[in-house]
Each structure stands twice: as structure tokens, then as C-alpha cells.
Enzyme design. Structure first.
Site, mmCIF file in Angstrom:
data_model
loop_
_atom_site.group_PDB
_atom_site.id
_atom_site.type_symbol
_atom_site.label_atom_id
_atom_site.label_comp_id
_atom_site.label_asym_id
_atom_site.label_seq_id
_atom_site.Cartn_x
_atom_site.Cartn_y
_atom_site.Cartn_z
ATOM 1 C CG ASP A 1 -33.780 -28.985 -24.948
ATOM 2 O OD1 ASP A 1 -34.491 -28.036 -24.570
ATOM 3 O OD2 ASP A 1 -34.207 -30.156 -25.050
ATOM 4 C CB SER A 2 -34.906 -23.418 -26.004
ATOM 5 O OG SER A 2 -34.168 -22.834 -24.940
ATOM 6 C CD GLU B 1 -42.593 -25.617 -22.759
ATOM 7 O OE1 GLU B 1 -41.590 -26.168 -22.244
ATOM 8 O OE2 GLU B 1 -42.588 -25.126 -23.897
HETATM 9 O O1 KIV Z 1 -35.017 -25.361 -23.222
HETATM 10 C C1 KIV Z 1 -35.717 -24.491 -22.694
HETATM 11 O O2 KIV Z 1 -35.570 -23.281 -22.929
HETATM 12 C C2 KIV Z 1 -36.766 -24.919 -21.774
HETATM 13 C C3 KIV Z 1 -37.729 -23.871 -21.307
HETATM 14 C C4 KIV Z 1 -38.732 -23.607 -22.357
HETATM 15 C C5 KIV Z 1 -38.329 -24.222 -20.018
HETATM 16 O O3 KIV Z 1 -36.846 -26.052 -21.445
#
Ligand code: KIV
Length: 281
Positions: free
Chosen positions: A47-48, A184
Site C-alpha cells: 500500500d506504499s 519495520e
Molecule cells: O507497503 C509497503 O511497501 C510495505 C513495506 C514497507 C513493508 O508494507
């Protein structure tokens, strides 16, 4: 060929002498092809995407529809790597049936497992998803979907009490059936305690070198953005700079009339040009 199914990944503890797991995000077909050709083990459709691609300040605006769109784009490339799809905020918070339906939708788009954020309060939903035969990756420590509760993107587990809670959460997630856990934004020592306490792999981001694997966001590791420079990111390229330079050169060539050249243009056949009274270059 390496087995990258959820049960095979579950067995990948670095202490057993296996290679550390490599996970990189991808949100579209070109980035999926790049990371897959580079030989990563897992592609995270995270979701990043909200911040890396869609221009939001946090991940809370991303919906299941958005995730389905990006998961499908990645899956169409038929990568060798295992595709993990992030369950976005509010897709696994309301009810077990809604949670399972949302997880199943991302699996039908081509993901092989889903990831969700949070510790013990997520156990009932993890159990429902795994009961529906969908492998689940956990995510604890700094959980970006909790940004308002955490007061921003802050390193977690900085007290002995908080560290003990993270170890307990990791054990509970393992017991509930997660096949791996993203860790994280926690101190190295806490990552080590968690990694040693559980029999499933930890995949770290901002959690030091002791985890069983590491994950980075595609756009961070390639240097697409210059504004933010988190301590845990290592930039392996400066693509923002190279891409800007390439577009500047294109603009210069257009303005000076150097682009397109004869080789980059289509010509009429000679007899058609003659009939029209135009000259072929
Ligand atoms: O959404 C994402 O990219 C993540 C990573 C930071 C682990 O959850």
C-alpha cells in the site's frame, strides 16, 4: 527451480543456513519485470503505492479497488517471485466476512498471499483468512496504517516493555498461522529478539541486519524521489536524476529541431510521393 510457495518461504530461517529472503515492492508491469528478472524471492504490491506512486502523504487513502488494480498489473507479468498483496487500511478491520472477501479478491487478481498490519488485535482476522486457505504475512513494529495512533512514522519497541510486547505479538501471529512477518522500524536488538523467538522468517525494513530477509520499496532503492531520505534506505541508483536528465535532453532536442530525425520518421513510398508532388528527404 526454487520453491517460492508460502510453506517454502515459511521454512526460510537464516539460522538454518538458507539464503536471506529478498522482497521488493512493485506496483505495475515494468517494475514487476525488473524485480523478477533481478531474482527477488517476493514481490510486495504494497500500500506504499499511495506514497510512492499516487502522491498521497500516507497509506490511508488506498482502497481495495486500488490494490486490485495494481496486483493485477503485477500478476499479468507472470513473475517467478511470490506475489504478496497488501490489505489496505479498513479492508480487514470491520468484519471477518468482509476481511475474507477482500483478501480473496486480491488472490483472484493474482496474489499468492496477503499482508496485514498489527499485532494481537489482528489475530481473529488472520485466523479467518488462513481458514479460507489464504496465506498471511504479518507486519509489526512501525505499521504505517497506524500513523495517527503512533503520532507519525516513528521507530517502535524502544523500551524493554514495548520490545517484550513485540516479541509476544510475533509469537501470537506465528501461532495464528502467519507464514512470515515484516518487522519495520525497530531497534536492531529488538529485531534480533523477535527473529530468535519465532520459527517463521522475519523480513526487516529499518530493523537491522539480523532478520531472515529484507524488504525495500522499489522507488526508494532506485532513488526515484529526492525529498525524503530515511535512515534505513540504501539507494542503489539515482533514477530521479538520470530520468530528469533524459527528459531535459529530449526537451532540448525537440526545441532545437534535432528530434525526430529521418531514422525516427516514416516516409511515403517514392511513387506516392511523386504523385503528390512532395519530396522524400
Ligand atoms: O507497503 C509497503 O511497501 C510495505 C513495506 C514497507 C513493508 O508494507
Amino acid at each position: 527451480m526454487v520453491d517460492l510457495s508460502a510453506p517454502a518461504i515459511r521454512a526460510r530461517k537464516a539460522c538454518n543456513g538458507t539464503d536471506r529472503l529478498v522482497m521488493v515492492t512493485a506496483y505495475d508491469a515494468p517494475s514487476a519485470r525488473i524485480v523478477d528478472e533481478a531474482g527477488v524471492d517476493l514481490i510486495l504490491v504494497g500500500d506504499s503505492v499511495a506514497m510512492a506512486v499516487l502522491g498521497y502523504d500516507n497509506t490511508l487513502q488506498v482502497t481495495v479497488d486500488d490494490m486490485a488494480h495494481h496486483v493485477a498489473a503485477v500478476a499479468r507479468t507472470k513473475p517467478t517471485a511470490h506475489i504478496v498483496a497488501d490489505l489496505p487500511w479498513m479492508s480487514y478491520h470491520v468484519s471477518p466476512s468482509e476481511t475474507v472477501r477482500n483478501a480473496a479478491r486480491l488472490i483472484r487478481c493474482g496474489a499468492q498471499s496477503v499482508k496485514l498490519e498489527g499485532g494481537r488485535k489482528r489475530l481473529p482476522m488472520i485466523e479467518c483468512i488462513t481458514a479460507a486457505e489464504i496465506p498471511v504475512m504479518g507486519h509489526i513494529g512501525l505499521t504505517p496504517q497506524s500513523t495517527h495512533v503512533m503520532g507519525g512514522f516513528k521507530v517502535q519497541g524502544r523500551t524493554a516493555e514495548a520490545a517484550r510486547r513485540l516479541v509476544q505479538a510475533a509469537k501470537s501471529l506465528t501461532h495464528a498461522g502467519c507464514y512470515a512477518i515484516v518487522l519495520e522500524g525497530v531497534p536492531v536488538q529488538v529485531a534480533e529478539l523477535v527473529t530468535e523467538a519465532i520459527e517463521i522468517p522475519t523480513i526487516g525494513i529499518g530493523a537491522g541486519p539480523v532478520c531472515d530477509g529484507q524488504v525495500l520499496v522499489f522507488h526508494d532503492l532506485l532513488g526515484f524521489e529526492q525529498q525524503l531520505n530515511p535512515k534505513f534506505v540504501r539507494r542503489y541508483a539515482q533514477l530521479h536524476h538520470s530520468a530528469k536528465e533524459a527528459v531535459e535532453r529530449f526537451a532540448g532536442d525537440v526545441r532545437s529541431g534535432v528530434f525526430p530525425s529521418e531514422q525516427e520518421s516514416y516516409q511515403l513510398p517514392a511513387e506516392e510521393a511523386a504523385e503528390l508532388g512532395v519530396i522524400n528527404p
